[in-house]
Design an enzyme around this catalytic site. Structure first.
Site, PDB file in Angstrom:
ATOM      1  N   HIS A  43       0.821  -1.211   0.000  1.00  0.00           N
ATOM      2  CA  HIS A  43       0.000   0.000   0.000  1.00  0.00           C
ATOM      3  C   HIS A  43       0.858   1.267   0.000  1.00  0.00           C
ATOM      4  O   HIS A  43       0.447   2.299  -0.536  1.00  0.00           O
ATOM      5  CB  HIS A  43      -0.925   0.017   1.226  1.00  0.00           C
ATOM      6  N   THR A  44       2.031   1.194   0.594  1.00  0.00           N
ATOM      7  CA  THR A  44       2.896   2.363   0.631  1.00  0.00           C
ATOM      8  C   THR A  44       3.297   2.793  -0.780  1.00  0.00           C
ATOM      9  O   THR A  44       3.417   3.989  -1.068  1.00  0.00           O
ATOM     10  CB  THR A  44       4.138   2.099   1.488  1.00  0.00           C
ATOM     11  N   CYS A  99      20.206   5.381  18.594  1.00  0.00           N
ATOM     12  CA  CYS A  99      21.123   4.242  18.531  1.00  0.00           C
ATOM     13  C   CYS A  99      22.050   4.213  19.748  1.00  0.00           C
ATOM     14  O   CYS A  99      22.313   3.146  20.314  1.00  0.00           O
ATOM     15  CB  CYS A  99      21.941   4.294  17.240  1.00  0.00           C
TER      16      CYS A  99
END
Length: 361
Positions: A43-44, A99
């Site tokens: 869908h993206t 991170c």
């Protein structure tokens, strides 16, 4: 030397996609060239085609892919030509504040290839989610290519690159589903069914699938749903409570991403239960909830980005579960198609006729 390959391009907002010849450069420092074997239609990709994500046309579509490393750029030491990989649209940088705090799945500076892929006239292409894999070859950052067991079929393996990982991770990572939990999943498309599969594998005692389409509900049982609710003619909140001793589910996953489904999910929870939104809403959508209910019901309201996954950790695990028969990746593949059939696949997606169409090259 640069490579001229066929690829699917969205040239302008809302227009049908085109099969074009594009130019893919040899990999530079930290980059790898991937010969794409299969890529799911997500869908993206349709959101990119319709201009719902950005206006950086033309786009090179496709991101849910598996393939083989063809060549690597300078400085790449952990990948080599011939490695079988699944592509990830998040490649943690290792140095951003997320991170550094030990949360690489939230990386705020995810890596992509720095060299552009272009049309023949030199026009740069914006690759969907930094990948652009509706193409015979694509260029990505080395961290986006995750080695997996080469015995996994590419049309199944590629799906963990986006939709399956998003749904599975929404249940297992974001929702923290554990043994004995009750879970409700609203929306039984590819992401919703992956959430159902994840909840089942994690040991949920009861997994309730909610949708307005009986065909999708029937399919949800294949992935581990123990109960189904058609919310077109039934109050889904009362139905879920009825299936959970009157309390509501421990974890509710909204795989649709609309205000009405979010409100349903909010009220389907048990007290102190968790709501996970993994369905992507349109930018103009708004939600309003009574503040007293937010306070009194407690629990957690979470959004799941890519299933809060760490691709280097999670992709090999999901492939192992597929190869052992615990995760039915093949069940998500409704059809395999050629590159020039992506536009028709979008039509089938809109109509709810497929879980996934997968381009096979």
């Amino acid at each position: 030397m640069p490579h001229e390959v066929h690829a699917v391009v969205a040239a302008k907002r809302g227009a049908p996609v085109e099969l074009r010849t594009i130019v893919v450069p040899d990999p530079g420092p930290g980059e790898v060239l991937v010969a794409v074997q299969a890529c799911g239609v997500c869908h993206t990709d349709l959101h990119y085609r319709d201009g719902a994500i950005s206006e950086e046309f033309p786009f090179l579509l496709g991101h849910e892919a598996a393939g083989v490393i063809e060549s690597v750029g300078p400085g790449v030491t952990d990948l080599a030509p011939g490695d079988y990989v699944v592509l990830a649209w998040r490649a943690p940088c290792g140095s951003c504040r997320s991170c550094r705090r030990g949360r690489p799945w939230y990386c705020f500076d995810s890596r992509n290839a720095t060299q552009p892929m272009t049309l023949l006239d030199g026009t740069p292409l914006a690759p969907a989610l930094g990948i652009g894999a509706f193409a015979e070859k694509t260029l990505v950052a080395a961290g986006q290519a995750v080695k997996v067991d080469p015995s996994a079929r590419p049309e199944a393996a590629g799906l963990i690159g986006c939709g399956v990982m998003a749904g599975y991770g929404a249940a297992v990572h974001t929702g923290g589903v554990g043994s004995g939990d009750t879970v409700a999943v609203i929306g039984c498309g590819g992401v919703g069914n992956a959430a159902i599969a994840g909840a089942s594998i994690a040991g949920a005692r009861r997994v309730i699938a909610v949708d307005i389409d009986d065909r999708k509900l029937d399919g949800a049982t294949r992935f581990g749903a123990t109960h189904t609710v058609n919310s077109r003619g039934t109050d889904p909140i009362e139905a879920v409570r009825g299936l959970t001793g009157g309390h509501g589910a421990d974890v509710v996953i909204d795989a649709v991403g609309r205000p009405e489904t979010y409100r349903q999910a909010f009220s389907m929870r048990d007290l102190a239960g968790t709501l996970v939104q993994v369905g992507v809403p349109d930018p103009d959508m708004r939600i309003e909830l009574p503040l007293i209910d937010l306070f009194s019901r407690g629990g957690a309201l979470k959004s799941s980005w890519y299933g809060d996954c760490l691709p280097s950790r999670d992709f090999p695990v999901l492939i192992d579960r597929y190869l052992s028969g615990r995760l039915d990746l093949g069940g998500f593949v409704t059809e395999t198609i050629a590159l020039d059939e992506v536009e028709s696949a979008f039509d089938k997606m809109r109509d709810g006729r497929v879980l996934r169409s997968v381009v096979v090259l």
